[in-house]
Design a protein around this motif. Structure first.
Motif, mmCIF file in Angstrom:
data_model
loop_
_atom_site.group_PDB
_atom_site.id
_atom_site.type_symbol
_atom_site.label_atom_id
_atom_site.label_comp_id
_atom_site.label_asym_id
_atom_site.label_seq_id
_atom_site.Cartn_x
_atom_site.Cartn_y
_atom_site.Cartn_z
ATOM 1 N N ASP A 1 0.830 -1.205 0.000
ATOM 2 C CA ASP A 1 0.000 0.000 0.000
ATOM 3 C C ASP A 1 0.865 1.257 0.000
ATOM 4 O OD1 ASP A 1 -2.705 1.193 0.199
ATOM 5 O OD2 ASP A 1 -2.001 1.876 2.159
ATOM 6 N N THR A 2 1.992 1.214 0.676
ATOM 7 C CA THR A 2 2.922 2.343 0.639
ATOM 8 C C THR A 2 3.482 2.527 -0.769
ATOM 9 O OG1 THR A 2 3.508 2.011 2.972
ATOM 10 C CG2 THR A 2 5.034 3.303 1.650
ATOM 11 N N LEU A 3 3.808 1.434 -1.429
ATOM 12 C CA LEU A 3 4.257 1.513 -2.818
ATOM 13 C C LEU A 3 3.166 2.104 -3.709
ATOM 14 C CD1 LEU A 3 5.954 -1.989 -2.993
ATOM 15 C CD2 LEU A 3 7.154 0.173 -3.350
ATOM 16 N N ALA A 4 1.913 1.724 -3.436
ATOM 17 C CA ALA A 4 0.798 2.217 -4.244
ATOM 18 C C ALA A 4 0.537 3.702 -4.032
ATOM 19 C CB ALA A 4 -0.467 1.420 -3.931
ATOM 20 N N ALA A 5 1.023 4.252 -2.926
ATOM 21 C CA ALA A 5 0.842 5.672 -2.632
ATOM 22 C C ALA A 5 1.950 6.534 -3.222
ATOM 23 C CB ALA A 5 0.795 5.882 -1.115
ATOM 24 N N THR A 6 2.922 5.904 -3.891
ATOM 25 C CA THR A 6 4.123 6.599 -4.376
ATOM 26 C C THR A 6 4.061 6.760 -5.897
ATOM 27 O OG1 THR A 6 5.349 5.593 -2.548
ATOM 28 C CG2 THR A 6 6.643 6.539 -4.340
ATOM 29 N N ARG A 7 4.504 7.913 -6.354
ATOM 30 C CA ARG A 7 4.391 8.257 -7.779
ATOM 31 C C ARG A 7 5.359 7.445 -8.637
ATOM 32 N NH1 ARG A 7 8.788 10.970 -9.566
ATOM 33 N NH2 ARG A 7 10.012 12.236 -8.094
ATOM 34 N N ASP A 8 5.085 7.440 -9.933
ATOM 35 C CA ASP A 8 6.010 6.901 -10.926
ATOM 36 C C ASP A 8 7.342 7.643 -10.808
ATOM 37 O OD1 ASP A 8 7.257 5.830 -13.135
ATOM 38 O OD2 ASP A 8 5.802 6.556 -14.589
ATOM 39 N N GLN A 9 8.423 6.896 -10.705
ATOM 40 C CA GLN A 9 9.779 7.398 -10.502
ATOM 41 C C GLN A 9 10.048 7.829 -9.055
ATOM 42 O OE1 GLN A 9 12.008 6.951 -13.132
ATOM 43 N NE2 GLN A 9 10.142 5.954 -13.866
ATOM 44 N N GLY A 10 9.087 7.591 -8.168
ATOM 45 C CA GLY A 10 9.313 7.827 -6.751
ATOM 46 C C GLY A 10 10.006 6.634 -6.104
ATOM 47 N N THR A 11 10.378 6.792 -4.830
ATOM 48 C CA THR A 11 11.136 5.751 -4.125
ATOM 49 C C THR A 11 10.512 5.460 -2.773
ATOM 50 O OG1 THR A 11 13.184 6.515 -5.167
ATOM 51 C CG2 THR A 11 13.410 5.095 -3.237
ATOM 52 N N VAL A 12 10.456 4.183 -2.424
ATOM 53 C CA VAL A 12 10.056 3.755 -1.084
ATOM 54 C C VAL A 12 11.270 3.114 -0.419
ATOM 55 C CG1 VAL A 12 8.617 2.166 0.257
ATOM 56 C CG2 VAL A 12 7.633 3.427 -1.684
ATOM 57 N N CYS A 13 11.536 3.517 0.822
ATOM 58 C CA CYS A 13 12.635 2.934 1.594
ATOM 59 C C CYS A 13 12.054 2.075 2.721
ATOM 60 C CB CYS A 13 13.535 4.029 2.171
ATOM 61 S SG CYS A 13 14.913 3.390 3.159
ATOM 62 N N PHE A 14 12.435 0.819 2.743
ATOM 63 C CA PHE A 14 12.006 -0.110 3.794
ATOM 64 C C PHE A 14 13.029 -0.055 4.922
ATOM 65 C CE2 PHE A 14 11.539 -4.127 5.962
ATOM 66 C CZ PHE A 14 10.180 -4.387 5.918
ATOM 67 N N THR A 15 12.601 0.495 6.061
ATOM 68 C CA THR A 15 13.526 0.699 7.175
ATOM 69 C C THR A 15 13.083 0.009 8.453
ATOM 70 O OG1 THR A 15 14.353 2.818 6.338
ATOM 71 C CG2 THR A 15 14.526 2.456 8.705
ATOM 72 N N GLY A 16 11.768 -0.008 8.738
ATOM 73 C CA GLY A 16 11.292 -0.491 10.030
ATOM 74 C C GLY A 16 10.351 -1.667 9.922
ATOM 75 N N MET A 17 10.203 -2.367 11.056
ATOM 76 C CA MET A 17 9.349 -3.545 11.120
ATOM 77 C C MET A 17 8.525 -3.527 12.402
ATOM 78 S SD MET A 17 12.557 -4.822 9.505
ATOM 79 C CE MET A 17 13.390 -5.166 10.980
ATOM 80 N N LEU A 18 7.731 -2.476 12.605
ATOM 81 C CA LEU A 18 6.911 -2.384 13.804
ATOM 82 C C LEU A 18 5.958 -3.569 13.925
ATOM 83 C CD1 LEU A 18 6.041 1.423 13.589
ATOM 84 C CD2 LEU A 18 7.535 0.353 15.290
ATOM 85 N N SER A 19 5.610 -4.166 12.798
ATOM 86 C CA SER A 19 4.702 -5.312 12.783
ATOM 87 C C SER A 19 5.396 -6.622 13.111
ATOM 88 C CB SER A 19 4.071 -5.443 11.395
ATOM 89 O OG SER A 19 5.079 -5.714 10.427
ATOM 90 N N ASN A 20 6.755 -6.584 13.229
ATOM 91 C CA ASN A 20 7.561 -7.792 13.407
ATOM 92 C C ASN A 20 7.510 -8.708 12.184
ATOM 93 O OD1 ASN A 20 8.351 -6.977 15.954
ATOM 94 N ND2 ASN A 20 6.839 -8.213 17.026
ATOM 95 N N GLN A 21 7.110 -8.169 11.038
ATOM 96 C CA GLN A 21 7.109 -8.933 9.788
ATOM 97 C C GLN A 21 7.973 -8.190 8.771
ATOM 98 O OE1 GLN A 21 3.252 -10.457 8.414
ATOM 99 N NE2 GLN A 21 2.375 -9.842 10.381
ATOM 100 N N TRP A 22 9.019 -8.855 8.269
ATOM 101 C CA TRP A 22 9.971 -8.164 7.409
ATOM 102 C C TRP A 22 10.356 -8.954 6.153
ATOM 103 C CZ3 TRP A 22 10.908 -9.797 12.384
ATOM 104 C CH2 TRP A 22 11.796 -10.861 12.557
ATOM 105 N N THR A 23 9.686 -10.057 5.897
ATOM 106 C CA THR A 23 9.969 -10.785 4.673
ATOM 107 C C THR A 23 8.713 -10.850 3.803
ATOM 108 O OG1 THR A 23 9.453 -12.914 5.711
ATOM 109 C CG2 THR A 23 11.754 -12.200 5.734
ATOM 110 N N VAL A 24 8.925 -10.886 2.482
ATOM 111 C CA VAL A 24 7.840 -11.019 1.508
ATOM 112 C C VAL A 24 7.926 -12.420 0.915
ATOM 113 C CG1 VAL A 24 6.825 -10.161 -0.630
ATOM 114 C CG2 VAL A 24 7.926 -8.562 0.972
ATOM 115 N N ARG A 25 6.899 -13.203 1.120
ATOM 116 C CA ARG A 25 6.894 -14.566 0.589
ATOM 117 C C ARG A 25 6.606 -14.539 -0.913
ATOM 118 N NH1 ARG A 25 3.536 -18.864 3.922
ATOM 119 N NH2 ARG A 25 4.758 -20.163 2.491
#
Length: 326
Positions: A228-252
């Motif tokens: 959803d964060t990626l979906a909120a970001t424009r074309d040519q924009g960047t998302v940085c994955f830094t935190g894991m407040l949910s305790n989930q940090w891998t994408v299956r």
């Protein structure tokens, strides 16, 4: 000096009662390392992950703590003078060697940042890992610049509030999320331009404000909200994955072409002491002292209440940074 010290030891992963306040020998510093008399240390999700058994490469028993603030007590090489104020963070602290949850800690000199400040130790103790991660995420992770827009997912965390302050200082506009409607005011009071209540899908709300999407997104919640964060970001924009407040940090079953929106870049930031230059740290310490800058609220505990502090961190009981003052 006393030959023993108080320290918080985790003998094996588990609930908060696995944190034991013990008396240990004061560690010796070998050449290339320094001993720090710890005045304060901040709590971090990394230590919660270690306590819950989610961290890799940790051996037990272990004194936790990926950061510490205090003064040089011993430097076998004579590079740093006794009494010099320093901060230290990460680099294996509290994971591969004993960390900052103690009256004294020994770390490589290469991961020590000297500074000078008259700020209270509890204020200083809140800064090392939070400021380093916020600064590194915005620079190394996002290359954020003045005039750009930033979405912070997990905005009322200590890191979220500090990042919002740094981004505003750069000259960016900031949207940030909280799952708790009662904390919207906290975001607004800390300079967030667009506080948002997170119901799991904030991309439509973001695009009402920024129709093309934000220039940059900082993901602090984890992989559940990353799409959803990626979906909120424009074309040519960047998302940085830094935190894991949910305790989930891998994408299956990660399939990049399907997972990533067209043209949106995904980066990550882990960070190290070198990512926070001494002059940057001193700059923000000086601005905090004059009231020009704030990294957010601080909640202070004594060492013998470390279990309460960890419980509060796990339950998200407070906004801002939790700090133990020795």
């Amino acid at each position: 000096m006393d030959q023993t010290m108080r320290a918080v030891v985790l003998e094996e992963p588990g609930p908060v009662d696995h944190l034991k306040l013990k008396t240990l020998p004061v560690p010796e510093a070998e050449p290339g390392w320094v001993r720090i008399k710890v005045e304060a240390f901040g709590l971090n999700r990394s230590e919660l992950h270690t306590r819950l058994g989610l961290a890799e490469g940790v051996t037990f028993p272990r004194v936790l703590g990926i950061e510490a603030t205090g003064t040089i007590d011993a430097d076998p090489d004579g590079v740093l003078a006794p009494g010099q104020q320093v901060m230290t963070m990460v680099g294996g602290m509290g994971r591969t060697f004993d960390g900052g949850y103690a009256e004294y800690t020994v770390v490589p000199r290469s991961q020590v940042i000297p500074f000078t400040s008259r700020l209270p130790w509890e204020t200083l103790g809140a800064l090392p890992e939070t400021l380093q991660t916020a600064y590194g995420s915005l620079t190394t992770g996002l290359a954020l610049s003045a005039g750009q827009s930033l979405l912070i997912r997990g905005g009322t965390s200590a890191l979220g509030l500090a990042t919002a302050a740094l981004a505003r200082d750069i000259g960016a506009t900031v949207a940030a999320t909280t799952r708790n409607p009662d904390r919207v005011r906290v975001l607004a009071d800390h300079g967030v331009d667009h506080p948002l209540v997170d119901n799991g899908e904030v991309a439509p709300l973001v695009r009402e404000i920024y129709p093309e999407g934000v220039d940059a997104g900082l993901e602090l919640v984890g992989t559940p909200t990353l799409p959803d964060t990626l979906a909120a970001t424009r074309d040519q924009g960047t998302v940085c994955f830094t935190g894991m407040l949910s305790n989930q940090w891998t994408v299956r079953d990660f399939y990049p072409i399907e997972y990533l929106p067209r043209g949106v870049r995904l980066s990550a930031y882990g960070g190290a002491t070198a990512e926070l230059p001494p002059e940057v740290l001193q700059h923000y310490l000086d601005r905090i002292a004059t009231g020009e800058f704030s990294a957010g609220p601080v909640h202070v505990y004594p060492l013998d209440r470390i279990r309460d502090a960890h419980r509060d961190m796990e339950e998200g009981a407070h906004t801002g940074k939790l700090v133990v003052r020795l």
